[in-house]
Design an enzyme around this catalytic site. Structure first.
Site, PDB file in Angstrom:
ATOM      1  N   ASN A   6      28.544  13.500  -3.182  1.00 30.14           N
ATOM      2  CA  ASN A   6      29.866  14.063  -3.433  1.00 30.14           C
ATOM      3  C   ASN A   6      30.383  14.589  -2.098  1.00 30.14           C
ATOM      4  OD1 ASN A   6      32.110  15.430  -4.275  1.00 30.14           O
ATOM      5  ND2 ASN A   6      31.009  16.996  -5.445  1.00 30.14           N
ATOM      6  N   LYS A   8      33.279  15.607  -1.413  1.00 32.90           N
ATOM      7  CA  LYS A   8      34.303  16.656  -1.579  1.00 32.90           C
ATOM      8  C   LYS A   8      35.485  16.388  -0.639  1.00 32.90           C
ATOM      9  CE  LYS A   8      30.707  19.744  -3.130  1.00 32.90           C
ATOM     10  NZ  LYS A   8      30.208  21.104  -3.291  1.00 32.90           N
ATOM     11  N   HIS A  90      33.584  19.349 -12.378  1.00 32.19           N
ATOM     12  CA  HIS A  90      32.890  20.048 -11.283  1.00 32.19           C
ATOM     13  C   HIS A  90      33.368  21.502 -11.260  1.00 32.19           C
ATOM     14  CE1 HIS A  90      31.492  21.240  -7.347  1.00 32.19           C
ATOM     15  NE2 HIS A  90      30.700  20.183  -7.358  1.00 32.19           N
ATOM     16  N   GLU A  92      34.045  23.468  -8.960  1.00 29.90           N
ATOM     17  CA  GLU A  92      35.132  23.766  -8.018  1.00 29.90           C
ATOM     18  C   GLU A  92      36.486  23.386  -8.616  1.00 29.90           C
ATOM     19  OE1 GLU A  92      33.536  21.619  -4.663  1.00 29.90           O
ATOM     20  OE2 GLU A  92      31.975  23.132  -4.396  1.00 29.90           O
ATOM     21  N   GLU A 159      24.586  21.699 -12.593  1.00 32.48           N
ATOM     22  CA  GLU A 159      24.825  22.309 -11.283  1.00 32.48           C
ATOM     23  C   GLU A 159      25.087  23.809 -11.433  1.00 32.48           C
ATOM     24  OE1 GLU A 159      26.353  19.195  -8.242  1.00 32.48           O
ATOM     25  OE2 GLU A 159      28.052  20.097  -9.237  1.00 32.48           O
ATOM     26  N   GLY A 165      25.975  24.821  -2.473  1.00 38.85           N
ATOM     27  CA  GLY A 165      26.263  25.145  -1.076  1.00 38.85           C
ATOM     28  C   GLY A 165      25.638  26.430  -0.573  1.00 38.85           C
ATOM     29  N   SER A 202      22.465  22.507  -3.634  1.00 37.26           N
ATOM     30  CA  SER A 202      21.597  22.700  -2.462  1.00 37.26           C
ATOM     31  C   SER A 202      20.421  21.731  -2.392  1.00 37.26           C
ATOM     32  CB  SER A 202      21.101  24.154  -2.402  1.00 37.26           C
ATOM     33  OG  SER A 202      22.191  25.035  -2.267  1.00 37.26           O
TER      34      SER A 202
HETATM   35  P1  PGA Z   1      25.706  21.046  -2.480  1.00 35.03           P
HETATM   36  O1  PGA Z   1      26.894  20.628  -3.505  1.00 35.03           O
HETATM   37  O2  PGA Z   1      24.696  19.928  -2.490  1.00 35.03           O
HETATM   38  O3  PGA Z   1      26.409  21.191  -1.159  1.00 35.03           O
HETATM   39  O4  PGA Z   1      25.142  22.309  -2.982  1.00 35.03           O
HETATM   40  C1  PGA Z   1      26.594  19.987  -4.728  1.00 35.03           C
HETATM   41  C2  PGA Z   1      27.851  19.739  -5.507  1.00 35.03           C
HETATM   42  O5  PGA Z   1      28.763  20.582  -5.473  1.00 35.03           O
HETATM   43  O6  PGA Z   1      27.994  18.709  -6.185  1.00 35.03           O
END
Ligand code: PGA
Length: 240
Positions: A6, A8, A90, A92, A159, A165, A202
């Site tokens: 992903n 983003k 997601h 976000e 998640e 992150g 992460s």
């Molecule tokens: P990350 O993000 O691996 O940077 O923690 C995962 C995601 O948001 O899908």
């Protein structure tokens, strides 16, 4: 699909050409069909040219089919641009666009109707995790988001919001328990079996080997560690 990048609102570092080179130089897998990359919308067609053997997807779609929705991309347009899957729900997107379960439910239905495989994300905030209510929280989200939906190509990504992150992950047995509950809930209450249940939050080329040994973790949705071709290649090598 088992391992999904992903990207983003980022382009891979240092650029798509060198990402591709360092990915293919390091990846040892012959059949890349179980790998997906979700770039920003504008780079979907470019990625399709670069990665003939990898599935390319969108990071979101509109909850409407067409019309006056400035700045949005419909399921049909995403499919037309070459996407074969779409990431939905997601955290976000839920947070930044006030996306609720009703909207996610509409988006999943539109994705299925337009032959986009849905990759649907679920995760709890830290206070829910700390109070030990994660399973109830996730199951009620599953119930609302998958209302009146049954399909055999649904991928679920667990998640935890507080893990995205941050470099902090739940313990493997905690992830395993939630994945097992998600699977049971989908089969027994929603009457469909998820194609796979991925973990996201992460994940990197070091922790993926331990995580993938768990029988309920089918693969990963990877954010930050997918921005470098060699590190994403290592995650693929260590996980499939
Ligand atoms: P990350 O993000 O691996 O940077 O923690 C995962 C995601 O948001 O899908």
């Amino acid at each position: 699909m088992k391992i999904i990048a992903n990207w983003k609102m980022n382009l891979p570092t240092p650029n798509l050409g060198s990402w591709t080179e360092s990915f293919y130089q390091n990846v040892s897998l012959q059949d890349n069909k179980s790998i997906g990359i979700a770039p920003p919308f504008t780079h979907i067609s470019d990625c399709i040219k670069h990665f003939k053997d990898i599935r390319i997807g969108a990071q979101n779609i509109s909850s409407e089919t067409e019309g006056n929705r400035t700045g949005e991309i419909s399921a049909h347009i995403a499919k037309d641009s070459g996407a074969s899957f779409v990431i939905l729900g997601h955290s976000e997107v839920r947070e930044n666009f006030n996306e609720n379960a009703l909207l996610i439910n509409r988006k999943i239905k539109l994705a299925i109707k337009n032959y986009l495989s849905p990759v649907v994300c679920f995760g709890e905030p830290q206070d829910i995790y700390k109070s030990g209510d994660t399973e109830d929280f996730i199951c009620s989200q599953l119930k609302e988001c998958f209302k009146d939906i049954q399909a055999d190509n649904i991928v679920i990504a667990y998640e935890p919001i507080w893990s995205i992150g941050t470099g902090t992950l739940p313990k493997i047995n905690e992830i395993s328990e939630i994945h097992s509950s998600i699977k049971d809930y989908c089969i027994n209450h929603l009457k469909f079996k998820p194609e796979s249940i991925l973990y996201g939050g992460s994940v990197n080329d070091e922790n993926c080997s331990n995580l993938i040994n768990d029988k309920y973790i089918d693969g990963f949705l990877v954010g930050g560690a997918s921005l470098k071709g060699n590190s994403f290649a290592k995650i693929v090598n260590n996980s499939i």
